[in-house]
Design a protein around this motif. Structure first.
Motif, PDB file in Angstrom:
ATOM      1  N   MET A 185      57.063 -31.396  61.001  1.00  0.00           N
ATOM      2  CA  MET A 185      57.347 -32.459  61.967  1.00  0.00           C
ATOM      3  C   MET A 185      56.420 -32.401  63.171  1.00  0.00           C
ATOM      4  SD  MET A 185      61.506 -32.259  61.925  1.00  0.00           S
ATOM      5  CE  MET A 185      61.583 -32.986  63.583  1.00  0.00           C
ATOM      6  N   MET A 186      56.058 -31.195  63.558  1.00  0.00           N
ATOM      7  CA  MET A 186      55.228 -31.023  64.748  1.00  0.00           C
ATOM      8  C   MET A 186      53.732 -31.062  64.444  1.00  0.00           C
ATOM      9  SD  MET A 186      57.346 -28.196  66.969  1.00  0.00           S
ATOM     10  CE  MET A 186      57.488 -26.974  65.651  1.00  0.00           C
ATOM     11  N   THR A 187      53.385 -31.118  63.141  1.00  0.00           N
ATOM     12  CA  THR A 187      51.966 -31.091  62.764  1.00  0.00           C
ATOM     13  C   THR A 187      51.606 -32.310  61.917  1.00  0.00           C
ATOM     14  OG1 THR A 187      52.542 -29.610  60.922  1.00  0.00           O
ATOM     15  CG2 THR A 187      51.764 -28.573  62.971  1.00  0.00           C
ATOM     16  N   VAL A 188      51.599 -32.143  60.594  1.00  0.00           N
ATOM     17  CA  VAL A 188      51.099 -33.205  59.719  1.00  0.00           C
ATOM     18  C   VAL A 188      52.008 -34.437  59.699  1.00  0.00           C
ATOM     19  CG1 VAL A 188      49.824 -31.622  58.247  1.00  0.00           C
ATOM     20  CG2 VAL A 188      52.209 -32.141  57.700  1.00  0.00           C
ATOM     21  N   MET A 189      53.282 -34.270  60.081  1.00  0.00           N
ATOM     22  CA  MET A 189      54.212 -35.403  60.071  1.00  0.00           C
ATOM     23  C   MET A 189      54.530 -35.907  61.482  1.00  0.00           C
ATOM     24  SD  MET A 189      56.875 -34.121  57.112  1.00  0.00           S
ATOM     25  CE  MET A 189      57.699 -35.715  56.979  1.00  0.00           C
ATOM     26  N   LYS A 190      53.728 -35.513  62.451  1.00  0.00           N
ATOM     27  CA  LYS A 190      54.011 -35.871  63.846  1.00  0.00           C
ATOM     28  C   LYS A 190      54.013 -37.379  64.061  1.00  0.00           C
ATOM     29  CE  LYS A 190      52.686 -34.801  68.593  1.00  0.00           C
ATOM     30  NZ  LYS A 190      51.781 -33.994  69.469  1.00  0.00           N
ATOM     31  N   LYS A 191      53.035 -38.078  63.479  1.00  0.00           N
ATOM     32  CA  LYS A 191      52.951 -39.524  63.681  1.00  0.00           C
ATOM     33  C   LYS A 191      54.144 -40.248  63.066  1.00  0.00           C
ATOM     34  CE  LYS A 191      47.942 -40.114  64.131  1.00  0.00           C
ATOM     35  NZ  LYS A 191      46.722 -40.759  63.544  1.00  0.00           N
ATOM     36  N   ILE A 192      54.528 -39.865  61.851  1.00  0.00           N
ATOM     37  CA  ILE A 192      55.635 -40.551  61.197  1.00  0.00           C
ATOM     38  C   ILE A 192      56.940 -40.291  61.927  1.00  0.00           C
ATOM     39  CG2 ILE A 192      56.123 -38.696  59.538  1.00  0.00           C
ATOM     40  CD1 ILE A 192      56.370 -42.464  58.853  1.00  0.00           C
ATOM     41  N   PHE A 193      57.115 -39.094  62.503  1.00  0.00           N
ATOM     42  CA  PHE A 193      58.351 -38.831  63.225  1.00  0.00           C
ATOM     43  C   PHE A 193      58.368 -39.506  64.595  1.00  0.00           C
ATOM     44  CE2 PHE A 193      59.687 -36.041  59.926  1.00  0.00           C
ATOM     45  CZ  PHE A 193      61.076 -36.058  60.044  1.00  0.00           C
ATOM     46  N   THR A 194      57.217 -39.717  65.180  1.00  0.00           N
ATOM     47  CA  THR A 194      57.177 -40.531  66.392  1.00  0.00           C
ATOM     48  C   THR A 194      57.647 -41.947  66.074  1.00  0.00           C
ATOM     49  OG1 THR A 194      55.366 -39.245  67.363  1.00  0.00           O
ATOM     50  CG2 THR A 194      55.667 -41.498  68.179  1.00  0.00           C
ATOM     51  N   ASP A 195      57.191 -42.467  64.940  1.00  0.00           N
ATOM     52  CA  ASP A 195      57.614 -43.803  64.516  1.00  0.00           C
ATOM     53  C   ASP A 195      59.106 -43.831  64.189  1.00  0.00           C
ATOM     54  OD1 ASP A 195      57.383 -46.479  63.914  1.00  0.00           O
ATOM     55  OD2 ASP A 195      56.361 -46.181  61.989  1.00  0.00           O
TER      56      ASP A 195
END
Length: 286
Positions: A185-195
């Motif tokens: 969540m804090m790295t490779v999935m950071k953008k999707i979790f911001t969305d």
């Protein structure tokens, strides 16, 4: 640990929605049963449900199970040809083309208000938002932008109830995600979790009757019929069970998690069980 079981009789609908709830404490024989009685004529056959992101794995389960329950489904997806019978609840028919007289599939983009409006040319009772995709393919704000378009169309057409599938770890559920998932969540999935976080915030501020569904690790296993609403760390859950939870969220007027953000998995927590037995429908034993 204490667990509370919600027993919901089936089938349910937006128009016929008397419900029987049984609350049971784990490890105890004490139980509270709501005095509300269900009519034996209750049916879900009159529900028309919009499913956005209809070619996604969880959305396909929503489409397929809704059709099996007699509902009319109107789906929107960029890839209508990819809407097939799902692996989880489809059994031997999994991956076959999905067609049904009660299915209307519209090709379009949820970020285009005109495409979203086509869905609401039908008389929609409830909405399931199960959008997905890599940000590199769909953009950094597709979930938020698309959901805002959906909600605007809902208000324009006086549709009030929606279920929105996000993820464990979204919003205030960060601490419920397993450690390894937090790292993603804090790295490779950071953008999707911001969305996802922005999407959830928009839904909460909408004034609509929403249920934000945060599943744990998703599988394509057959449905178990038991969904656990948890407060601790999330485990896995079949997409088929997530779909059942979403369908009831939009069809049951007395659904207990409206205006809430339940995290669901197949283990631990508070069990939500849909009882399909004849006894639950008020049928006499033969």
């Amino acid at each position: 640990a204490r667990s509370t079981s919600h027993l919901l009789t089936a089938p349910l609908s937006m128009k016929n929605h008397s419900v029987l709830l049984a609350v049971t404490l784990l490890g105890s024989t004490n139980a509270f049963v709501s005095p509300q009685a269900r009519s034996t004529s209750t049916t879900a056959l009159d529900a028309t449900i919009a499913v956005f992101g209809a070619s996604g794995l969880t959305a396909q389960e929503c489409v397929y199970q809704g059709l099996k329950e007699g509902d009319k489904i109107v789906g929107l997806t960029r890839n209508p040809s990819k809407v097939v019978i799902p692996k989880g609840s489809g059994g031997a028919d999994a991956d076959k083309s999905l067609s049904d007289p009660n299915l209307t599939m519209i090709g379009g983009d949820v970020t285009n208000p005109a495409d979203v409006a086509k869905v609401f040319e039908n008389d929609i009772d409830g909405v399931i938002v199960a959008l997905g995709g890599k940000t590199s393919d769909v953009g950094d704000s597709m979930l938020t932008d698309g959901t805002k378009n959906i909600m605007a169309a809902m208000k324009e057409n006086n549709v009030k109830r929606m279920a929105v599938v996000t993820s464990i770890g979204a919003g205030d559920s960060k601490d419920q995600a397993p450690f390894a998932f937090k790292m993603l969540m804090m790295t490779v999935m950071k953008k999707i979790f911001t969305d996802k976080n922005n999407q959830e915030a928009a839904v909460k501020a909408s004034g609509l009757e929403y249920c934000i569904v945060r599943p744990g690790g998703l599988t394509v296993e057959p449905p178990t019929g038991v969904i656990n609403v948890i407060e601790g760390e999330a485990g896995s859950i079949p997409r088929a069970d997530v779909a059942q939870f979403c369908l009831e969220a939009v069809k049951d007027a007395d659904f207990p998690y409206v205006g809430k953000t339940p995290c669901i998995s197949s283990v631990g927590g508070t069990s939500w069980v849909k009882d399909r037995s004849g006894a639950a429908r008020g049928e006499m034993p033969k």
